[in-house]
Design an enzyme around this catalytic site. Structure first.
Site, PDB file in Angstrom:
ATOM      1  N   GLN A 206       0.812  -1.218   0.000  1.00 23.62           N
ATOM      2  CA  GLN A 206       0.000   0.000   0.000  1.00 23.62           C
ATOM      3  C   GLN A 206       0.845   1.267   0.000  1.00 23.62           C
ATOM      4  O   GLN A 206       0.343   2.356  -0.279  1.00 23.62           O
ATOM      5  CB  GLN A 206      -0.923   0.014   1.222  1.00 23.62           C
ATOM      6  CG  GLN A 206      -2.035  -1.010   1.178  1.00 23.62           C
ATOM      7  CD  GLN A 206      -2.980  -0.801   0.011  1.00 23.62           C
ATOM      8  OE1 GLN A 206      -3.292   0.323  -0.361  1.00 23.62           O
ATOM      9  NE2 GLN A 206      -3.439  -1.893  -0.577  1.00 23.62           N
ATOM     10  N   CYS A 367      -9.406  -8.424   3.421  1.00 24.00           N
ATOM     11  CA  CYS A 367      -8.327  -9.350   3.799  1.00 24.00           C
ATOM     12  C   CYS A 367      -7.673  -8.953   5.125  1.00 24.00           C
ATOM     13  O   CYS A 367      -6.470  -9.142   5.316  1.00 24.00           O
ATOM     14  CB  CYS A 367      -7.277  -9.456   2.693  1.00 24.00           C
ATOM     15  SG  CYS A 367      -7.862 -10.301   1.221  1.00 24.00           S
TER      16      CYS A 367
END
Length: 409
Positions: A206, A367
């Site tokens: 990310q 997730c």
């Protein structure tokens, strides 16, 4: 001063670089946490390779094969320089972040992990940086320790320090939470771990498209990311493994192109990185990833970084004021990633309604089921803003949320 660092940043101009917005000019894509769109230069580079340049790499003697090999290996050098790694052999190409973490788990951790040893992760980890460690700990009789979070959704550094013991084999932590947007203090975490001779792995999936990653500054032992989250092709990624770790790493998979000598009795592997890159790789993916790095470097600017920081602050201030909303996490250092719930409206209904308003978000557990469970939620909606978004886009999103609340009554 670098000219790229003095360019003014325009969200509209930046958005024009992505062909998908030519087809959907009014689409508000807020799912960057899952994947980024591809700029024209990346699409064109991959297409040109397929049309005009494709051959397999490393083994061919003829000039086209040599050219493909050179293009592929040039990207390794590019990644090394981009991340400020010391050696090019520290850059290992994989199929993505998940494969990279599993390579470290099976190739480095598993051979050395003993009963009673410890691996430390955080509460906010993506399943890809949780399950491999969980399963290896189960197999080896080791202990998986989980760093708790503060009320803001930040790692409790005091708890983290106390968790590090002489039985700790590895720390594995996200650079940025894909659910909370929290930017973790990786440099400090690495320093504290190294004070006790503990290596650290960082999941940079990310972070890689939004933060400048300097491995010399961070001081980590492993760093992973995926191309598809940084404007490049899917199916390819990078594992940085410091040279000091190589001697203790064994291959996770065996086959062609990772060997030096083979007989029916035994096999001698090549040196890193080749011994970790078995089989025909995603050649076009690696070349496209190299172009994605060029793209990010070309459009790097101080104004762009400031825009993202201000957008995160502005969006959080706007979104948290919506009636009945609960925004998960309020870290001081964060990216504009917002997971949220709305009273009496299921996240899937939120995503469906916003899709009818031409807005794309994600809904589910992202997730990170243990993280959501720790916050008393089983599912959440998630909106991820990025460089092509403006404060006006934030306003449209918030207005749509308010409209939806009225719609559901």
């Amino acid at each position: 001063m670098d000219q790229r660092l003095s360019m003014e940043f325009s969200t509209a101009t930046y958005k024009e670089l992505f062909p998908i917005y030519q087809k959907y000019p009014d689409w508000l894509y807020l799912d960057h946490g899952a994947s980024t769109h591809k700029p024209a230069v990346v699409i064109d580079r991959v297409a040109r390779f397929w049309r005009e340049e494709y051959t397999n790499i490393h083994r061919g003697i003829y000039r086209q094969a040599a050219a493909s090999t050179r293009m592929y290996e040039d990207v390794r050098v590019k990644v090394q320089e981009w991340l400020h790694a010391t050696y090019q052999e520290e850059i290992i190409f994989t199929s993505g972040t998940t494969a990279s973490i599993n390579l470290v788990a099976r190739g480095w951790a598993a051979p050395r992990l003993k009963e009673g040893d410890e691996i430390v992760i955080s509460t906010m980890e993506h399943h890809a940086n949780l399950i491999p460690w969980q399963q290896i700990c189960k197999e080896k009789g080791a202990i998986l320790k989980v760093i708790p979070l503060t009320d803001k959704g930040e790692i409790s550094m005091e708890e983290y320090w106390h968790m590090l013991t002489n039985r700790t084999v590895l720390v594995a932590c996200a650079h940025v939470s894909n659910t909370l947007g929290t930017i973790n203090p990786i440099k400090k975490m690495a320093s504290l771990a190294h004070n006790k001779n503990i290596p650290i792995l960082v999941d940079g999936a990310q972070a890689i498209a939004h933060l400048e990653v300097d491995l010399q500054e961070l001081g980590v032992d492993f760093y992973t990311f995926s191309s598809h989250k940084m404007y490049g092709p899917d199916g390819v990624g990078v594992l940085f493994a410091s040279k000091a770790m190589h001697k203790d790493m064994i291959p996770y998979a065996w086959g062609g192109d990772m060997v030096r000598e083979v007989s029916f009795e035994d096999t001698v592997t090549a040196e890193a990185p080749a011994k970790f890159e078995t089989g025909t790789p995603s050649i076009s993916g690696v070349i496209g990833m190299g172009t994605a790095i060029d793209f990010m470097e070309e459009h790097r600017s101080v104004e762009k970084k400031v825009h993202l920081r201000e957008l995160a602050r502005y969006a959080y201030g706007m979104i948290k004021e919506v009636a009945g909303i609960r925004v998960l996490g309020s870290a001081d250092e964060r990216l504009p990633i917002f997971s949220f719930t709305l009273t009496d409206i299921h996240p899937h209904d939120i995503a469906t309604f916003l899709d009818s308003r031409n807005m794309a978000i994600r809904a589910g557990h992202h997730c990170t089921q243990p993280l959501l469970n720790s916050m008393g939620e089983s599912s959440a909606a998630r909106a991820c803003f990025s460089y092509e978004h403006s404060k006006s886009d934030v306003g449209k999103f918030v207005s749509a949320l308010k409209e939806m609340i009225q719609f559901f009554g």
